[in-house]
Design a protein around this motif. Structure first.
Motif, PDB file in Angstrom:
ATOM      1  N   PRO A 279       0.831  -1.204   0.000  1.00 17.56           N
ATOM      2  CA  PRO A 279       0.000   0.000   0.000  1.00 17.56           C
ATOM      3  C   PRO A 279       0.872   1.263   0.000  1.00 17.56           C
ATOM      4  O   PRO A 279       2.008   1.249   0.481  1.00 17.56           O
ATOM      5  CB  PRO A 279      -0.796  -0.116   1.299  1.00 17.56           C
ATOM      6  CG  PRO A 279       0.045  -0.974   2.182  1.00 17.56           C
ATOM      7  CD  PRO A 279       0.750  -1.940   1.272  1.00 17.56           C
ATOM      8  N   PRO A 280       0.353   2.346  -0.529  1.00 14.79           N
ATOM      9  CA  PRO A 280       1.121   3.593  -0.530  1.00 14.79           C
ATOM     10  C   PRO A 280       1.141   4.231   0.849  1.00 14.79           C
ATOM     11  O   PRO A 280       0.396   3.820   1.747  1.00 14.79           O
ATOM     12  CB  PRO A 280       0.345   4.465  -1.524  1.00 14.79           C
ATOM     13  CG  PRO A 280      -1.063   3.961  -1.424  1.00 14.79           C
ATOM     14  CD  PRO A 280      -0.946   2.483  -1.202  1.00 14.79           C
ATOM     15  N   THR A 281       1.985   5.220   1.023  1.00 10.25           N
ATOM     16  CA  THR A 281       2.103   5.931   2.294  1.00 10.25           C
ATOM     17  C   THR A 281       1.776   7.409   2.063  1.00 10.25           C
ATOM     18  O   THR A 281       2.467   8.090   1.303  1.00 10.25           O
ATOM     19  CB  THR A 281       3.521   5.820   2.871  1.00 10.25           C
ATOM     20  OG1 THR A 281       3.853   4.439   3.012  1.00 10.25           O
ATOM     21  CG2 THR A 281       3.617   6.517   4.215  1.00 10.25           C
ATOM     22  N   HIS A 359       8.049   7.962  -4.235  1.00 12.58           N
ATOM     23  CA  HIS A 359       8.335   7.697  -2.818  1.00 12.58           C
ATOM     24  C   HIS A 359       7.099   7.132  -2.125  1.00 12.58           C
ATOM     25  O   HIS A 359       7.189   6.167  -1.351  1.00 12.58           O
ATOM     26  CB  HIS A 359       8.784   8.985  -2.132  1.00 12.58           C
ATOM     27  CG  HIS A 359       8.945   8.850  -0.640  1.00 12.58           C
ATOM     28  ND1 HIS A 359      10.108   8.381  -0.062  1.00 12.58           N
ATOM     29  CD2 HIS A 359       8.070   9.093   0.368  1.00 12.58           C
ATOM     30  CE1 HIS A 359       9.954   8.345   1.253  1.00 12.58           C
ATOM     31  NE2 HIS A 359       8.728   8.777   1.538  1.00 12.58           N
ATOM     32  N   ILE A 360       5.944   7.709  -2.404  1.00 11.37           N
ATOM     33  CA  ILE A 360       4.695   7.285  -1.770  1.00 11.37           C
ATOM     34  C   ILE A 360       4.386   5.822  -2.070  1.00 11.37           C
ATOM     35  O   ILE A 360       3.925   5.078  -1.209  1.00 11.37           O
ATOM     36  CB  ILE A 360       3.538   8.192  -2.246  1.00 11.37           C
ATOM     37  CG1 ILE A 360       3.667   9.576  -1.598  1.00 11.37           C
ATOM     38  CG2 ILE A 360       2.182   7.580  -1.949  1.00 11.37           C
ATOM     39  CD1 ILE A 360       2.717  10.617  -2.160  1.00 11.37           C
ATOM     40  N   GLY A 362       6.630   3.496  -2.956  1.00 12.35           N
ATOM     41  CA  GLY A 362       7.768   2.612  -2.745  1.00 12.35           C
ATOM     42  C   GLY A 362       8.566   2.325  -4.002  1.00 12.35           C
ATOM     43  O   GLY A 362       9.177   1.257  -4.132  1.00 12.35           O
ATOM     44  N   ILE A 363       8.586   3.271  -4.928  1.00 11.96           N
ATOM     45  CA  ILE A 363       9.321   3.124  -6.187  1.00 11.96           C
ATOM     46  C   ILE A 363      10.611   3.923  -6.105  1.00 11.96           C
ATOM     47  O   ILE A 363      10.621   5.039  -5.578  1.00 11.96           O
ATOM     48  CB  ILE A 363       8.459   3.622  -7.374  1.00 11.96           C
ATOM     49  CG1 ILE A 363       7.161   2.806  -7.461  1.00 11.96           C
ATOM     50  CG2 ILE A 363       9.224   3.547  -8.683  1.00 11.96           C
ATOM     51  CD1 ILE A 363       6.123   3.409  -8.389  1.00 11.96           C
ATOM     52  N   VAL A 364      11.690   3.367  -6.608  1.00 11.76           N
ATOM     53  CA  VAL A 364      12.986   4.041  -6.537  1.00 11.76           C
ATOM     54  C   VAL A 364      12.962   5.310  -7.391  1.00 11.76           C
ATOM     55  O   VAL A 364      12.621   5.260  -8.577  1.00 11.76           O
ATOM     56  CB  VAL A 364      14.122   3.116  -7.028  1.00 11.76           C
ATOM     57  CG1 VAL A 364      15.450   3.840  -7.015  1.00 11.76           C
ATOM     58  CG2 VAL A 364      14.182   1.856  -6.156  1.00 11.76           C
ATOM     59  N   PRO A 365      13.312   6.472  -6.832  1.00 11.70           N
ATOM     60  CA  PRO A 365      13.309   7.724  -7.602  1.00 11.70           C
ATOM     61  C   PRO A 365      14.504   7.791  -8.546  1.00 11.70           C
ATOM     62  O   PRO A 365      15.453   7.009  -8.428  1.00 11.70           O
ATOM     63  CB  PRO A 365      13.410   8.809  -6.517  1.00 11.70           C
ATOM     64  CG  PRO A 365      14.160   8.131  -5.407  1.00 11.70           C
ATOM     65  CD  PRO A 365      13.713   6.686  -5.429  1.00 11.70           C
ATOM     66  N   LYS A 366      14.457   8.723  -9.458  1.00 15.52           N
ATOM     67  CA  LYS A 366      15.534   8.905 -10.434  1.00 15.52           C
ATOM     68  C   LYS A 366      15.943  10.368 -10.508  1.00 15.52           C
ATOM     69  O   LYS A 366      15.261  11.250  -9.994  1.00 15.52           O
ATOM     70  CB  LYS A 366      15.084   8.431 -11.824  1.00 15.52           C
ATOM     71  CG  LYS A 366      14.806   6.946 -11.938  1.00 15.52           C
ATOM     72  CD  LYS A 366      16.083   6.143 -12.035  1.00 15.52           C
ATOM     73  CE  LYS A 366      15.796   4.682 -12.322  1.00 15.52           C
ATOM     74  NZ  LYS A 366      17.044   3.887 -12.446  1.00 15.52           N
ATOM     75  N   SER A 367      17.063  10.604 -11.197  1.00 14.34           N
ATOM     76  CA  SER A 367      17.563  11.966 -11.361  1.00 14.34           C
ATOM     77  C   SER A 367      16.742  12.723 -12.397  1.00 14.34           C
ATOM     78  O   SER A 367      15.985  12.136 -13.173  1.00 14.34           O
ATOM     79  CB  SER A 367      19.025  11.938 -11.803  1.00 14.34           C
ATOM     80  OG  SER A 367      19.132  11.428 -13.125  1.00 14.34           O
ATOM     81  N   ARG A 368      16.929  14.018 -12.418  1.00 14.00           N
ATOM     82  CA  ARG A 368      16.260  14.859 -13.421  1.00 14.00           C
ATOM     83  C   ARG A 368      16.658  14.413 -14.828  1.00 14.00           C
ATOM     84  O   ARG A 368      15.834  14.408 -15.752  1.00 14.00           O
ATOM     85  CB  ARG A 368      16.637  16.323 -13.203  1.00 14.00           C
ATOM     86  CG  ARG A 368      15.894  17.317 -14.095  1.00 14.00           C
ATOM     87  CD  ARG A 368      16.426  18.727 -13.827  1.00 14.00           C
ATOM     88  NE  ARG A 368      15.625  19.754 -14.474  1.00 14.00           N
ATOM     89  CZ  ARG A 368      15.754  20.149 -15.735  1.00 14.00           C
ATOM     90  NH1 ARG A 368      16.656  19.556 -16.521  1.00 14.00           N
ATOM     91  NH2 ARG A 368      15.004  21.112 -16.232  1.00 14.00           N
TER      92      ARG A 368
END
Length: 630
Positions: A279-281, A359-360, A362-368
């Motif tokens: 579930p998301p946060t 982030h919400i 649970g997915i890995v973020p990336k650069s611009r």
């Protein structure tokens, strides 16, 4: 004797070069290299057309442009720069779209060859059709990173650009984008939709609010969640996102709490969605999380390659809102902003919003930098690849001008050498597909849809223009009366736009005649009515209705093909090679060209070896004195 004959041949080719008239379409990465090659080779009569202006991001590979040229017309600057190489060259530059009505068949007929260096499929389809109508040879080309391709199209002798189906851009169901993202690309698409909802042209299909019609939910579950959420302090109204944003003055805190707290809580109330998922946060503006991943420790990292923390994303989100709100106000009461990957505020907005949503869930973020590649469908362009392909284009032009069309080849540039240790792999040109809906003697296509659910507007915009590549279609029903349902004359059939096909008596077995006088193109559309289509599609174009009916019968569905009517969202996908400024034919990072009608694929790199070894061998046997024939 051989040397003498070679000299005569060379003299003949040079004479043709001196007297020929060439049209170059596109002045981007390939186009700049191509126009330079042409003037240095001796071509003197050249016309160049490109709609774009020069951006600073072009300067690393489009070497006819300099910093002082930013903002100016690509075609005009390319002309001026190329003429420095050969002042005797006569170059006419058009800062315009090749798809404009003034460039009719007569315009194309004045050229000996057309050389394409375009950046989108619609324009490539259009030039293909105009060259067929004018009976002018066309040289197509494309690059994708280290991969490249050149081919020749000649009416009646080779397949046209549209003879074989092209892989479509990857799409995602709307419920995945709005409710259950599992990849960063889902968040990027959602962020671009949010930009349009807040600042651009609003589209109901791009709604960013939670989707209560998600197939995994029952209607009662969605209604119950909505009712429950409305009773809480964080209750949200399902109104226009733009209207809501204006009411709150584009307040960063209020927008943040709606998008990343209230809407997430609403999603969490749909309990069925999270039985088999993480579930998301929900986030709170006043309680942003610390960065647990170490993304903040980026000393020495280039700014664009830095992965922002959640707090940094929120700071960027706040700054972008202020800038974009100001830009929107400058456009007037009904003004809109158009998302552009090269606009700093627009790109920062998508990057920050996509990473917050990531982030919400649970997915890995990336650069611009990474997100810009995803959002802009960008595969980084390689200057050397463009140069090689531009050289191959000119060599194909030599063969055409000398009357040796049999020497023209489709040439692939691969990332790694094939078994014969060659990076350049030539293949014999394919014959035209007799069932092609563009270049066959009597073009026909079968359109499968529910005539009671498809409007005239959808037929015109999404099918005729979107799928069939027409520019200004006229459509009449072959009913003995010649009823016109779509006219290219402004205002003539506007009242039909929202009516359904069935309102005009269009049913299973009906035939529509569609004409595009600009392209000198006409096609007959056979209607096959079904209640529902497979794979959640609204309509489908098929080659053989009997095969479709047999399949439906085997599935035991009679005239219905199952599925739903759920909308899909087109995604930015780096595997779909339509780069930002370079015309591309390669439709997949590992696929050079797909030959679906023969159940055969020619693949790039390692997968191309068996097919190209066979084809290259046949080329070498046909030309035993040549090591490689281009």
């Amino acid at each position: 004797m051989a040397a003498s004959m070679a000299g005569v041949l060379a003299s003949n080719v040079q004479s043709k070069v001196d007297s020929s008239k060439i049209l170059v379409v596109g002045a981007g990465g390939i186009g700049c290299e191509l126009i330079k090659n042409l003037v240095l080779t001796g071509f003197r009569d050249i016309e160049l057309i490109d709609l774009d202006t020069i951006d600073v991001s072009n300067l690393n590979r489009q070497f006819l442009f300099r910093k002082e040229h930013v903002g100016k017309s690509k075609s005009q600057v390319a002309k001026e720069s190329a003429q420095r190489f050969n002042p005797n060259a006569k170059i006419v530059a058009y800062h315009d779209s090749i798809m404009n009505p003034e460039y009719k068949t007569d315009f194309f007929k004045q050229f000996d060859i057309v050389l394409n260096a375009l950046d989108n499929r619609a324009a490539r389809n259009h030039v293909n059709r105009m060259c067929l109508a004018a009976d002018v040879p066309l040289v197509e080309s494309g690059t994708a990173g280290y991969l490249g391709q050149v081919t020749v199209i000649k009416k009646g002798l080779t397949e046209c650009y549209e003879c074989q189906p092209k892989p479509r851009q990857k799409t995602f169901p709307g419920c995945t984008i709005r409710n259950t993202p599992s990849e960063l690309i889902h968040c990027v698409v959602w962020a671009k939709h949010l930009f349009n909802q807040l600042f651009g042209e609003e589209d109901p299909d791009e709604d960013v609010s939670p989707d209560t019609q998600d197939p995994e939910l029952t209607a009662e579950a969605g209604e119950s969640a909505l009712s429950s959420e409305a009773k809480t302090d964080g209750g949200i109204e399902r109104t226009s996102t733009r209207a809501w944003a204006k009411e709150c003055g584009y307040s960063p805190e209020k927008l943040f709490n709606k998008l990343f707290r209230d809407d997430i809580r609403y999603l969490l109330s749909m309990e069925k969605l999270w039985k088999k998922r993480r579930p998301p946060t929900a986030l709170e503006w006043s309680e942003l999380p610390d960065d647990p991943s170490g993304n903040g420790n980026t000393t020495g990292v280039i700014q664009d390659q830095k992965v922002w923390t959640v707090k940094e994303c929120v700071d960027v989100f706040t700054e972008c809102l202020a800038t974009l709100k100001s830009d929107l106000q400058k456009q007037g009461e009904d003004g809109i902003l158009v998302w552009d990957k090269d606009d700093t505020a627009a790109m920062d907005f998508v990057t920050s919003v996509a990473n917050i949503r990531a982030h919400i869930f649970g997915i890995v973020p990336k650069s611009r930098f990474d997100i810009k590649s995803m959002a802009g469908n960008i595969i980084p362009a390689i200057a050397t690849t463009n140069a090689i392909i531009a050289g191959l284009i000119v060599m194909q032009a030599f063969h055409i001008l000398s009357g040796n069309l049999d020497k023209c080849k489709t040439v692939y540039l691969n990332r790694q050498p094939n078994p014969r240790k060659k990076l350049l792999v030539p293949c014999l040109l394919e014959k035209a597909n007799p069932k092609c809906y563009v270049c066959s003697a009597k073009p026909e296509v079968n359109l499968v849809l529910n005539t009671g659910k498809i409007s005239i507007k959808t037929l015109e915009e999404r099918i005729l223009k979107g799928q069939l590549g027409m520019v200004a279609p006229d459509v009449e029903i072959e009913d003995g009366k010649g009823t016109i349902i779509i006219s290219s004359e402004e205002g003539e059939t506007e009242g039909n736009a929202e009516k359904m096909l069935s309102d005009f008596g269009i049913a299973n077995g009906s035939r529509l005649k569609a004409d595009d006088f600009l392209q000198n193109y006409n096609i007959v559309i056979n209607i096959a009515h079904v209640e529902k289509l497979d794979e959640e599609k609204e309509f489908g174009l098929v080659g053989d209705l009997e095969e479709l009916r047999a399949k439906q019968k085997d599935e035991g569905n009679g005239a219905e093909a199952g599925g739903g009517d759920q909308k899909e969202t087109q995604a930015s996908d780096t595997n779909v090679v339509e780069s930002d400024d370079d015309m591309v034919i390669l439709e997949d990072d590992d696929v050079a060209m797909e030959k679906e009608s023969r159940g055969q694929k020619r693949k790039a790199d390692s997968d191309i070896e068996a097919e190209t070894a066979k084809r290259s061998k046949s080329v070498d046997e046909a030309n035993p004195t040549e090591t490689i024939v281009l």
